[in-house]
Write a protein that holds these residues in place. Sequence first.
Motif, mmCIF file in Angstrom:
data_model
loop_
_atom_site.group_PDB
_atom_site.id
_atom_site.type_symbol
_atom_site.label_atom_id
_atom_site.label_comp_id
_atom_site.label_asym_id
_atom_site.label_seq_id
_atom_site.Cartn_x
_atom_site.Cartn_y
_atom_site.Cartn_z
ATOM 1 N N ALA A 41 3.826 -4.656 -3.385
ATOM 2 C CA ALA A 41 3.342 -3.279 -3.469
ATOM 3 C C ALA A 41 2.339 -3.040 -2.350
ATOM 4 O O ALA A 41 1.373 -3.790 -2.207
ATOM 5 N N TYR A 42 2.581 -2.006 -1.559
ATOM 6 C CA TYR A 42 1.708 -1.688 -0.429
ATOM 7 C C TYR A 42 1.029 -0.343 -0.682
ATOM 8 O O TYR A 42 1.694 0.671 -0.935
ATOM 9 N N LEU A 43 -0.306 -0.350 -0.619
ATOM 10 C CA LEU A 43 -1.083 0.861 -0.853
ATOM 11 C C LEU A 43 -2.050 1.042 0.305
ATOM 12 O O LEU A 43 -2.628 0.073 0.808
ATOM 13 N N GLN A 72 -5.347 -8.685 -11.040
ATOM 14 C CA GLN A 72 -6.296 -9.681 -10.556
ATOM 15 C C GLN A 72 -6.597 -9.421 -9.084
ATOM 16 O O GLN A 72 -5.695 -9.140 -8.297
ATOM 17 N N GLY A 73 -7.885 -9.521 -8.720
ATOM 18 C CA GLY A 73 -8.275 -9.366 -7.326
ATOM 19 C C GLY A 73 -8.443 -7.931 -6.879
ATOM 20 O O GLY A 73 -8.862 -7.665 -5.765
ATOM 21 N N ALA A 74 -8.128 -6.976 -7.746
ATOM 22 C CA ALA A 74 -8.281 -5.556 -7.431
ATOM 23 C C ALA A 74 -8.404 -4.796 -8.744
ATOM 24 O O ALA A 74 -7.836 -5.205 -9.765
ATOM 25 N N PRO A 75 -9.168 -3.684 -8.745
ATOM 26 C CA PRO A 75 -9.307 -2.886 -9.985
ATOM 27 C C PRO A 75 -8.033 -2.090 -10.266
ATOM 28 O O PRO A 75 -7.839 -0.992 -9.753
ATOM 29 N N VAL A 76 -7.146 -2.661 -11.100
ATOM 30 C CA VAL A 76 -5.846 -2.062 -11.391
ATOM 31 C C VAL A 76 -5.870 -1.457 -12.790
ATOM 32 O O VAL A 76 -6.302 -2.104 -13.749
ATOM 33 N N LEU A 125 -0.165 -7.362 -4.401
ATOM 34 C CA LEU A 125 -0.673 -6.056 -3.997
ATOM 35 C C LEU A 125 -1.318 -6.194 -2.632
ATOM 36 O O LEU A 125 -2.208 -7.036 -2.439
ATOM 37 N N ARG A 126 -0.883 -5.414 -1.690
ATOM 38 C CA ARG A 126 -1.494 -5.396 -0.363
ATOM 39 C C ARG A 126 -2.104 -4.021 -0.145
ATOM 40 O O ARG A 126 -1.404 -3.016 -0.123
ATOM 41 N N LEU A 127 -3.389 -4.010 0.003
ATOM 42 C CA LEU A 127 -4.148 -2.767 0.104
ATOM 43 C C LEU A 127 -4.786 -2.676 1.479
ATOM 44 O O LEU A 127 -5.451 -3.619 1.928
#
Length: 279
Positions: A41-43, A72-76, A125-127
């Motif tokens: 997932a790219y955001l 995990q590792g990001a506020p999801v 997740l890649r942000l």
Amino acid sequence: MRTAARSGLVAAATALLGVVAAAPPGDRAWTAAPTAGRPYAYLEGPAGSVLQDTLSLTNPGARPLTVRLTGQGAPVAFAARSVTVPARTRADVPFAVTVTADTSPGDHRGTVRATAAGRELSVQLRLRVSGPRLAALTVEDVRVDDTTGALHYTLVNRGTTVLAPILAVRAEGLLGTVLDRPARALPLTLRPGERATRTEPWPDPPALDSVTVRLTAAAPGAAPATARAEAAFASGPALAGTAGLLLAAAGGGAYGIAYGKRRRSGRPRTRRAPEGATP
């Protein structure tokens, strides 16, 4: 902004979870993946925003499947933390990632975990937070263990991008180079602001020497950073051997002086005859 995004997320969940799609034939194991078959997932967006995406849960089995979702590792935030997927169907679950106002620009990573029936799947997740991109790496707190020779140091990501560091090590002694390790990739990545304390082994340091150790760290796009530390090595056997050599040298010198004295003391003296005497 968060309230509006959460309301939209719940509304989307209500609509999407009510739609049942035919699951593809083949493997009977359930799957979790970003929609449209993406590998992750790219955001992307600025700090202070809420970014949304969708996770597809596919249940090809003959019975309903309850899947629990965590981040995990990001506020999801998920539209539903627990989703029951009917048999032979796919459910699309919306989720949102909140980018706090103090998030640094650059690349960040996280993970969405889906757990069901004793099995766990992870989706990356890649942000990317918009803003100026800066690659900066420092090497700090360098220390040499004068007993084992181990080199202790800390790498710090001072920039706004994820870094993959490389490290080169060189040590100079009184008589020249005693350690030379070319730059090599380290088995880690550093997120913006992250620091990692590491140890570099040196199994065969000099037994008796004073050395200057230099560690040079670099990463793609970042300028090399160098730090150094001083160390003095003096092992017991080396000191004993040096002392023996000094004693031997001192003993040899004393013997030479004594031998010279004996030679001088053993030489016969010549007496001058009185005047008028016949030799």
